[in-house]
Write a protein that holds these residues in place. Sequence first.
Motif, mmCIF file in Angstrom:
data_model
loop_
_atom_site.group_PDB
_atom_site.id
_atom_site.type_symbol
_atom_site.label_atom_id
_atom_site.label_comp_id
_atom_site.label_asym_id
_atom_site.label_seq_id
_atom_site.Cartn_x
_atom_site.Cartn_y
_atom_site.Cartn_z
ATOM 1 N N ALA A 29 0.851 -1.189 0.000
ATOM 2 C CA ALA A 29 0.000 0.000 0.000
ATOM 3 C C ALA A 29 0.888 1.239 0.000
ATOM 4 N N VAL A 30 0.844 1.986 -1.083
ATOM 5 C CA VAL A 30 1.559 3.252 -1.188
ATOM 6 C C VAL A 30 0.580 4.346 -0.788
ATOM 7 N N VAL A 31 1.021 5.233 0.097
ATOM 8 C CA VAL A 31 0.157 6.336 0.512
ATOM 9 C C VAL A 31 0.641 7.605 -0.170
ATOM 10 N N GLN A 32 -0.269 8.276 -0.852
ATOM 11 C CA GLN A 32 0.027 9.490 -1.617
ATOM 12 C C GLN A 32 -0.852 10.620 -1.103
ATOM 13 N N HIS A 33 -0.254 11.799 -0.939
ATOM 14 C CA HIS A 33 -1.027 12.966 -0.505
ATOM 15 C C HIS A 33 -2.054 13.293 -1.579
ATOM 16 N N VAL A 34 -3.295 13.397 -1.200
ATOM 17 C CA VAL A 34 -4.387 13.588 -2.158
ATOM 18 C C VAL A 34 -4.259 14.899 -2.939
ATOM 19 N N ASP A 35 -3.714 15.949 -2.323
ATOM 20 C CA ASP A 35 -3.611 17.247 -2.992
ATOM 21 C C ASP A 35 -2.320 17.430 -3.771
ATOM 22 N N THR A 36 -1.201 17.019 -3.193
ATOM 23 C CA THR A 36 0.106 17.309 -3.804
ATOM 24 C C THR A 36 0.666 16.171 -4.631
ATOM 25 N N GLY A 37 0.192 14.956 -4.399
ATOM 26 C CA GLY A 37 0.730 13.793 -5.092
ATOM 27 C C GLY A 37 2.011 13.256 -4.464
ATOM 28 N N GLU A 38 2.499 13.916 -3.408
ATOM 29 C CA GLU A 38 3.717 13.452 -2.742
ATOM 30 C C GLU A 38 3.492 12.059 -2.162
ATOM 31 N N ILE A 39 4.496 11.184 -2.325
ATOM 32 C CA ILE A 39 4.443 9.861 -1.714
ATOM 33 C C ILE A 39 4.775 10.028 -0.237
ATOM 34 N N LEU A 40 3.875 9.593 0.619
ATOM 35 C CA LEU A 40 4.046 9.773 2.055
ATOM 36 C C LEU A 40 4.646 8.560 2.744
ATOM 37 N N MET A 41 4.231 7.385 2.340
ATOM 38 C CA MET A 41 4.745 6.179 2.983
ATOM 39 C C MET A 41 4.382 4.942 2.186
ATOM 40 N N THR A 107 9.222 9.313 12.294
ATOM 41 C CA THR A 107 10.350 10.157 12.707
ATOM 42 C C THR A 107 9.929 11.609 12.882
ATOM 43 N N GLY A 108 8.716 11.927 12.455
ATOM 44 C CA GLY A 108 8.239 13.307 12.497
ATOM 45 C C GLY A 108 8.369 14.019 11.166
ATOM 46 N N ALA A 109 8.981 13.364 10.190
ATOM 47 C CA ALA A 109 9.098 13.951 8.850
ATOM 48 C C ALA A 109 7.736 13.908 8.152
ATOM 49 N N ARG A 110 7.515 14.846 7.268
ATOM 50 C CA ARG A 110 6.246 14.936 6.526
ATOM 51 C C ARG A 110 5.978 13.639 5.758
ATOM 52 N N SER A 111 7.039 13.083 5.147
ATOM 53 C CA SER A 111 6.966 11.866 4.371
ATOM 54 C C SER A 111 8.042 10.908 4.864
ATOM 55 N N CYS A 112 7.811 9.630 4.729
ATOM 56 C CA CYS A 112 8.856 8.654 5.057
ATOM 57 C C CYS A 112 10.002 8.725 4.045
ATOM 58 N N PHE A 113 9.748 9.319 2.899
ATOM 59 C CA PHE A 113 10.751 9.429 1.840
ATOM 60 C C PHE A 113 11.374 10.821 1.876
ATOM 61 N N TYR A 114 12.139 11.092 2.922
ATOM 62 C CA TYR A 114 12.721 12.420 3.133
ATOM 63 C C TYR A 114 14.220 12.465 2.851
ATOM 64 N N ARG A 115 14.775 11.361 2.323
ATOM 65 C CA ARG A 115 16.203 11.319 2.004
ATOM 66 C C ARG A 115 16.408 10.784 0.600
ATOM 67 N N LYS A 116 17.514 11.232 -0.030
ATOM 68 C CA LYS A 116 17.873 10.687 -1.333
ATOM 69 C C LYS A 116 19.260 10.081 -1.221
ATOM 70 N N LEU A 117 19.512 9.100 -2.068
ATOM 71 C CA LEU A 117 20.810 8.432 -2.109
ATOM 72 C C LEU A 117 21.725 9.195 -3.042
ATOM 73 N N THR A 118 22.847 9.654 -2.509
ATOM 74 C CA THR A 118 23.870 10.360 -3.288
ATOM 75 C C THR A 118 25.168 9.600 -3.070
ATOM 76 N N GLY A 119 25.595 8.882 -4.091
ATOM 77 C CA GLY A 119 26.760 8.011 -3.920
ATOM 78 C C GLY A 119 26.418 6.935 -2.907
ATOM 79 N N ASP A 120 27.182 6.905 -1.811
ATOM 80 C CA ASP A 120 26.931 5.942 -0.738
ATOM 81 C C ASP A 120 26.326 6.594 0.499
ATOM 82 N N ARG A 121 25.845 7.816 0.365
ATOM 83 C CA ARG A 121 25.322 8.560 1.516
ATOM 84 C C ARG A 121 23.866 8.963 1.292
#
Length: 129
Positions: A29-41, A107-121
Amino acid sequence: MRAISDNDTERETGRSFMPKFDAAGLLSAVVQHVDTGEILMLAFMDSEALAATRKTGIAHFYSRSRGKLWMKGETSGNTLQVETILVDCDQDAVILKARPAGPACHTGARSCFYRKLTGDRLERIDGED
């Protein structure tokens, strides 16, 4: 090559809701913000969670770590009001278009997807450090 049954045809192109749970009894189950389309979790639903979500309009999931049903926000108050449920072609995944009542991530972040992978970090993309 796998033969296509009448059930497969109905599931993939018909109008019948026939959720296809995996061997563990879950679907994604992917949760998407109904207004913005942002993936939340991303979470998992069993038949009980799917039924509770449909009945109440509040997102319920199956907690694999706790081994039980949980309503998103049951302790934090950060519920997800589900406005639309989209079902994928073979009915083994859903998108819940929802209105969050606070942060979606534990964690308190708006979305669970609050980080991006850059190289190994991992880098935060939500403006926080």
